[in-house]
Design an enzyme around this catalytic site. Structure first.
Site, PDB file in Angstrom:
ATOM      1  N   HIS A 141      -4.739   9.257   5.772  1.00 19.21           N
ATOM      2  CA  HIS A 141      -3.555  10.112   5.557  1.00 19.21           C
ATOM      3  C   HIS A 141      -3.704  11.507   6.192  1.00 19.21           C
ATOM      4  O   HIS A 141      -2.716  12.238   6.283  1.00 19.21           O
ATOM      5  CB  HIS A 141      -3.283  10.320   4.062  1.00 19.21           C
ATOM      6  CG  HIS A 141      -2.846   9.087   3.334  1.00 19.21           C
ATOM      7  ND1 HIS A 141      -1.761   8.336   3.737  1.00 19.21           N
ATOM      8  CD2 HIS A 141      -3.344   8.471   2.228  1.00 19.21           C
ATOM      9  CE1 HIS A 141      -1.619   7.310   2.895  1.00 19.21           C
ATOM     10  NE2 HIS A 141      -2.565   7.362   1.991  1.00 19.21           N
ATOM     11  N   ASP A 178      -4.599  -0.745   4.483  1.00 18.84           N
ATOM     12  CA  ASP A 178      -4.479  -0.020   3.210  1.00 18.84           C
ATOM     13  C   ASP A 178      -3.029  -0.170   2.726  1.00 18.84           C
ATOM     14  O   ASP A 178      -2.108  -0.240   3.538  1.00 18.84           O
ATOM     15  CB  ASP A 178      -4.813   1.457   3.457  1.00 18.84           C
ATOM     16  CG  ASP A 178      -4.903   2.278   2.183  1.00 18.84           C
ATOM     17  OD1 ASP A 178      -6.019   2.611   1.768  1.00 18.84           O
ATOM     18  OD2 ASP A 178      -3.831   2.589   1.612  1.00 18.84           O
ATOM     19  N   HIS A 180      -1.103   1.845   1.523  1.00 21.51           N
ATOM     20  CA  HIS A 180      -0.281   3.003   1.906  1.00 21.51           C
ATOM     21  C   HIS A 180      -0.203   3.110   3.427  1.00 21.51           C
ATOM     22  O   HIS A 180      -1.091   2.627   4.135  1.00 21.51           O
ATOM     23  CB  HIS A 180      -0.892   4.278   1.322  1.00 21.51           C
ATOM     24  CG  HIS A 180      -1.075   4.219  -0.170  1.00 21.51           C
ATOM     25  ND1 HIS A 180      -2.296   3.943  -0.756  1.00 21.51           N
ATOM     26  CD2 HIS A 180      -0.189   4.346  -1.172  1.00 21.51           C
ATOM     27  CE1 HIS A 180      -2.145   3.916  -2.074  1.00 21.51           C
ATOM     28  NE2 HIS A 180      -0.882   4.158  -2.356  1.00 21.51           N
ATOM     29  N   ASP A 266      -6.640  -1.478  -1.538  1.00 25.88           N
ATOM     30  CA  ASP A 266      -5.715  -1.150  -2.633  1.00 25.88           C
ATOM     31  C   ASP A 266      -4.434  -1.989  -2.566  1.00 25.88           C
ATOM     32  O   ASP A 266      -3.472  -1.712  -3.278  1.00 25.88           O
ATOM     33  CB  ASP A 266      -5.394   0.351  -2.698  1.00 25.88           C
ATOM     34  CG  ASP A 266      -5.075   0.965  -1.355  1.00 25.88           C
ATOM     35  OD1 ASP A 266      -4.950   0.221  -0.356  1.00 25.88           O
ATOM     36  OD2 ASP A 266      -4.946   2.211  -1.296  1.00 25.88           O
TER      37      ASP A 266
HETATM   38 ZN   LIG Z   1      -4.237   3.656  -0.020  1.00 27.77          ZN
END
Ligand SMILES: [Zn+2]
Length: 368
Positions: A141, A178, A180, A266
């Site tokens: 991120h 991931d 996200h 995740d």
């Molecule tokens: Zn994540």
């Protein structure tokens, strides 16, 4: 095919402190805080499981070096690097949106990025064929001038730029699974055709305004960003469908010389933050698919870099399966959460979500 697999980790990765929290909410809210979701436990247990199962004996353990400040500048602004150092020296703070810095986090983050760079050297110099870097803090991120989502320096982006520069690579592929969106990595390469970025993530989760299927990069990089948004609840078969219909054909056409996986576990079915349903076996099968692509295109070269994953009980089993697939050998460990029935069927709306991404990508790639 069994190959030499490196394992990169350092005790200091577990010493990066994120303080108290209730899941990802820092303390001070309405509910009593325990430990923040991004704490060392799920990662340390990966190492514990490798040791307890003796699968560690199958791996080449490699000590990470620290990245230099100069090397971090390849992807981050001077001001941002200074900010991390100042917060770290002052004992902690926030370097952006949920980018928690604790005491000594600056030095640990340098070693986290350095761990992935060490993996690049080990793989490129053929000490090992592939590697798993169990690094922390995570990176995907992190934007050039802002930390985000528990990430300080973008480990994969830094390592991919390092690999491009040092080894003169013309085609690097990064697959970010991931749950996200890998916004920081996308930003790092959105203008570039020599790095293909593919993110498969849960739709509308984090960051809210990134990862839409319609975003495909810009300038010379147009067509080299592939976003796949999957609906909450997608399990193994939905992910395999995305791999087989879109990710693999794009990899085949791009023919990467080096493959990175931003390996956030995740999307697992027990993750307290994600809402997907991938099993440990699902992670094995996804990793196996990447290994096959690496055999075909990148002389087996894969670097998997740990990102998110917050189920302290399940992340170790999922990550073990990724490492088994990289190695090309199974451990003795059974998934104790496997309930003996197929848990990841694909539903029509999940298939349609992949189809929508395929329709967008048809402008750039030959797809069925
Ligand atoms: Zn994540």
């Amino acid at each position: 095919m069994s190959v030499k697999t490196g394992f990169i980790c350092d005790e200091s990765y577990f010493w990066h402190q994120t303080g108290n929290g209730a899941l990802n909410i820092q303390s001070g809210g309405w509910v009593q805080a325990d430990t923040h979701a991004e704490n060392p436990e799920s990662k340390r247990r990966v190492k514990n499981l490798l040791e307890r199962s003796r699968f560690m004996d199958e791996l080449q353990q490699i000590s990470p070096r620290e990245a230099t400040r100069q090397e971090i500048l390849i992807n981050h602004s001077k001001e941002y690097i200074n900010k991390i150092k100042e917060l770290s020296d002052a004992g902690g703070g926030d370097a952006g949106v949920h980018a928690i810095v604790g005491p000594d986090s600056y030095e640990i983050a340098l070693k986290s990025a350095g761990g992935v760079m060490t993996s690049v050297d080990a793989v490129m110099e053929e000490e090992v064929q592939n590697a798993y870097a169990l690094v922390r803090p995570p990176g995907h991120h992190a934007e050039p001038a802002e930390g985000m989502g528990f990430c300080l320096f973008n480990n994969v982006a830094i390592a991919a730029k390092y690999a491009r520069e040092k080894y003169g690579l013309k085609r690097i592929a990064i697959l970010d699974w991931d749950v996200h969106h890998g916004n920081g990595t996308e930003t790092a390469f959105e203008n570039d055709s020599d790095v293909l970025f593919i993110s498969v993530h849960q739709e509308n989760i984090f960051p809210k305004d990134r990862g839409a299927i319609t975003y495909t990069g810009k300038g010379d990089g147009e067509g080299y960003t592939v976003n796949i948004e999957l609906p909450a609840g997608t399990g193994d078969e939905g992910y395999f469908y995305a791999f087989d219909q879109l990710i693999a054909p794009v990899f085949d056409q791009y023919a990467p010389e080096l493959i990175f996986i931003s390996a956030g576990q995740d999307a697992s079915r027990f993750d307290p933050i994600g809402r997907m349903s991938v099993t440990a076996e699902g992670y094995f099968q996804m990793s196996k698919r990447i290994k096959k692509l690496a055999e075909k295109h990148s002389s087996n070269r894969i670097i998997a870099c740990h990102e998110g994953g917050y189920s302290t009980a399940y992340v170790p089993f999922c990550t073990l399966r990724v490492i088994e697939a990289l190695k090309g050998k199974r451990s003795q460990v059974d998934d104790p959460f496997d309930q003996g029935f197929h848990e990841g069927p694909i539903y029509p709306h999940q298939k349609e979500a992949v189809q929508r991404a395929i329709e967008v990508q048809r402008a750039y790639w030959d797809l069925k």
